[in-house]
Design a protein around this motif. Structure first.
Motif, PDB file in Angstrom:
ATOM      1  N   THR A 237       7.239   9.506  -7.371  1.00  0.00           N
ATOM      2  CA  THR A 237       6.205  10.375  -7.919  1.00  0.00           C
ATOM      3  C   THR A 237       5.543  11.190  -6.818  1.00  0.00           C
ATOM      4  OG1 THR A 237       4.610   8.564  -7.730  1.00  0.00           O
ATOM      5  CG2 THR A 237       5.686   8.871  -9.865  1.00  0.00           C
ATOM      6  N   GLN A 238       4.967  12.341  -7.212  1.00  0.00           N
ATOM      7  CA  GLN A 238       4.123  13.090  -6.293  1.00  0.00           C
ATOM      8  C   GLN A 238       2.803  12.333  -6.144  1.00  0.00           C
ATOM      9  OE1 GLN A 238       4.124  16.882  -8.405  1.00  0.00           O
ATOM     10  NE2 GLN A 238       5.340  17.784  -6.760  1.00  0.00           N
ATOM     11  N   ARG A 239       2.324  12.190  -4.905  1.00  0.00           N
ATOM     12  CA  ARG A 239       1.168  11.345  -4.644  1.00  0.00           C
ATOM     13  C   ARG A 239       0.113  12.091  -3.853  1.00  0.00           C
ATOM     14  NH1 ARG A 239       4.860   6.130  -2.778  1.00  0.00           N
ATOM     15  NH2 ARG A 239       6.018   6.007  -4.744  1.00  0.00           N
ATOM     16  N   VAL A 240      -1.137  11.775  -4.180  1.00  0.00           N
ATOM     17  CA  VAL A 240      -2.291  12.369  -3.514  1.00  0.00           C
ATOM     18  C   VAL A 240      -3.299  11.260  -3.270  1.00  0.00           C
ATOM     19  CG1 VAL A 240      -4.259  13.911  -3.786  1.00  0.00           C
ATOM     20  CG2 VAL A 240      -2.007  14.654  -4.530  1.00  0.00           C
ATOM     21  N   THR A 241      -3.978  11.302  -2.119  1.00  0.00           N
ATOM     22  CA  THR A 241      -5.074  10.371  -1.876  1.00  0.00           C
ATOM     23  C   THR A 241      -6.054  10.970  -0.892  1.00  0.00           C
ATOM     24  OG1 THR A 241      -5.604   8.038  -1.470  1.00  0.00           O
ATOM     25  CG2 THR A 241      -4.125   9.095   0.113  1.00  0.00           C
ATOM     26  N   PHE A 242      -7.250  10.379  -0.857  1.00  0.00           N
ATOM     27  CA  PHE A 242      -8.266  10.732   0.132  1.00  0.00           C
ATOM     28  C   PHE A 242      -8.385   9.535   1.062  1.00  0.00           C
ATOM     29  CE2 PHE A 242     -10.440  12.835  -3.759  1.00  0.00           C
ATOM     30  CZ  PHE A 242      -9.473  13.832  -3.779  1.00  0.00           C
ATOM     31  N   ALA A 243      -7.821   9.647   2.243  1.00  0.00           N
ATOM     32  CA  ALA A 243      -7.743   8.512   3.160  1.00  0.00           C
ATOM     33  C   ALA A 243      -8.969   8.441   4.052  1.00  0.00           C
ATOM     34  CB  ALA A 243      -6.486   8.618   4.028  1.00  0.00           C
ATOM     35  N   SER A 244      -9.438   7.219   4.276  1.00  0.00           N
ATOM     36  CA  SER A 244     -10.529   7.007   5.223  1.00  0.00           C
ATOM     37  C   SER A 244      -9.989   7.153   6.646  1.00  0.00           C
ATOM     38  CB  SER A 244     -11.129   5.617   5.032  1.00  0.00           C
ATOM     39  OG  SER A 244     -10.211   4.622   5.477  1.00  0.00           O
ATOM     40  N   ASP A 245     -10.864   6.934   7.639  1.00  0.00           N
ATOM     41  CA  ASP A 245     -10.445   7.075   9.029  1.00  0.00           C
ATOM     42  C   ASP A 245      -9.843   5.790   9.591  1.00  0.00           C
ATOM     43  OD1 ASP A 245     -12.701   5.544   9.173  1.00  0.00           O
ATOM     44  OD2 ASP A 245     -13.798   6.853  10.542  1.00  0.00           O
ATOM     45  N   ASP A 246      -9.594   4.800   8.742  1.00  0.00           N
ATOM     46  CA  ASP A 246      -8.969   3.555   9.187  1.00  0.00           C
ATOM     47  C   ASP A 246      -7.506   3.826   9.532  1.00  0.00           C
ATOM     48  OD1 ASP A 246      -7.754   1.043   9.453  1.00  0.00           O
ATOM     49  OD2 ASP A 246      -9.083   0.127   7.973  1.00  0.00           O
ATOM     50  N   PRO A 247      -7.092   3.655  10.783  1.00  0.00           N
ATOM     51  CA  PRO A 247      -5.699   3.947  11.163  1.00  0.00           C
ATOM     52  C   PRO A 247      -4.690   3.134  10.367  1.00  0.00           C
ATOM     53  CG  PRO A 247      -7.070   3.671  13.117  1.00  0.00           C
ATOM     54  CD  PRO A 247      -7.901   3.232  11.948  1.00  0.00           C
ATOM     55  N   ARG A 248      -5.050   1.911   9.964  1.00  0.00           N
ATOM     56  CA  ARG A 248      -4.122   1.096   9.186  1.00  0.00           C
ATOM     57  C   ARG A 248      -3.849   1.729   7.822  1.00  0.00           C
ATOM     58  NH1 ARG A 248      -7.615  -4.287   9.650  1.00  0.00           N
ATOM     59  NH2 ARG A 248      -9.147  -2.659   9.161  1.00  0.00           N
TER      60      ARG A 248
END
Length: 294
Positions: free
Chosen positions: A97-108
């Motif tokens: 699937t096409q995926r979108v997210t808003f990632a935090s600054d956590d490198p993991r």
């Protein structure tokens, strides 16, 4: 070794899921009404991760057409780096699937999303201001020459609303589908029907707003046929709620509106990274997402 299990969240899992959400203060603005966890269960998927019989984390997605928005992936601190987050993500994200997210600054987290095929596109900045500052910006905005794109195409047209449907939802959803990557009429109808939520349709733009706790205004999603239409919808929605203490909006770093807001006194409170498998799936130059609903 601790035993971990991941599964689609059932009713019995929800107290544990909400406890994890409360640990990260995710529900502070949703008290006393259906919240985004309910939306994920109804219009996407919500997965619980359990370690030794206790919910240790959860992940949630919302669907809009063929696009899957990963809204949540949270694991309690004592269980981070245990592998439970990867297991949750593997179950909650459908393959291909096409995926979108808003990632935090956590490198993991960034590494985890990159392994899922997503790439960083731009910052997503969370801005705040007082209604008075926003009104001044809107007034100055109208005095500028058009500079953000072609002229507006006129009102968004669509079928008449169904009985009991908030006015303008279907028209706004038609435009939103072109900007956000896919249709989500059902979830927008659900959101528009919540207490404190208002939809503003302004010519070739739309803006959903929610009064939180009677004091702040959360704006989004917002969109327009052009960047200027998007800006006009934002300013019109804010101007319609002059009594709130603070206005909150999420703005992609590539949106032409961003420098104008900052110059107008809006403050940057926080920042995530917009990540996706397809950089062209969301029209980031004419769309402002909802922080929880995408």
């Amino acid at each position: 070794m601790a035993e971990s299990v991941v599964r689609v969240a059932a009713d019995a899992d929800m107290p544990g899921v909400r406890a994890v959400a409360a640990h990260y203060e995710l529900l502070d603005d949703w008290t006393g009404m259906p919240d985004f966890l309910d939306a994920e269960r109804a219009f996407g998927a919500l997965v619980a991760g359990e370690i030794d019989g206790r919910v240790a984390g959860f992940g949630g997605v919302l669907r809009r057409g063929q696009v899957v928005h990963l809204g949540d992936l949270f694991v309690l601190p004592e269980h981070q780096s245990s592998g439970i987050g990867r297991k949750i993500l593997d179950l909650v994200l459908p393959p291909g699937t096409q995926r979108v997210t808003f990632a935090s600054d956590d490198p993991r987290a960034l590494a985890l999303y990159i392994r899922q095929g997503m790439r960083p596109v731009c910052p997503l900045l969370y801005l705040t201001c007082s209604p008075a500052a926003s009104t001044r910006r809107r007034t100055a905005d109208r005095e500028k020459d058009p500079q953000d794109g072609p002229p507006a195409r006129g009102p968004v047209e669509g079928p008449r609303p169904e009985a009991g449907e908030p006015s303008g939802v279907r028209e706004a959803a038609m435009l939103d589908a072109r900007l956000s990557g896919g249709d989500r009429t059902t979830s927008l109808r659900w959101y528009a029907g919540l207490p404190g939520v208002t939809l503003h349709v302004t010519g070739a733009g739309y803006a959903f707003v929610r009064v939180t706790g009677g004091e702040d205004l959360e704006v989004g999603p917002v969109g327009g046929e052009t960047p200027q239409d998007c800006a006009d919808a934002l300013f019109a929605a804010v101007a319609a709620h002059p009594g709130v203490d603070e206005v909150q909006v999420a703005v992609p770093g590539v949106h032409p509106l961003l420098p104008r807001l900052v110059a107008g006194g809006w403050a940057i409170d926080d920042m995530d990274t917009f990540m996706t498998t397809d950089p062209g799936v969301v029209r980031l130059d004419r769309y402002l997402p909802h922080p929880d609903l995408g």
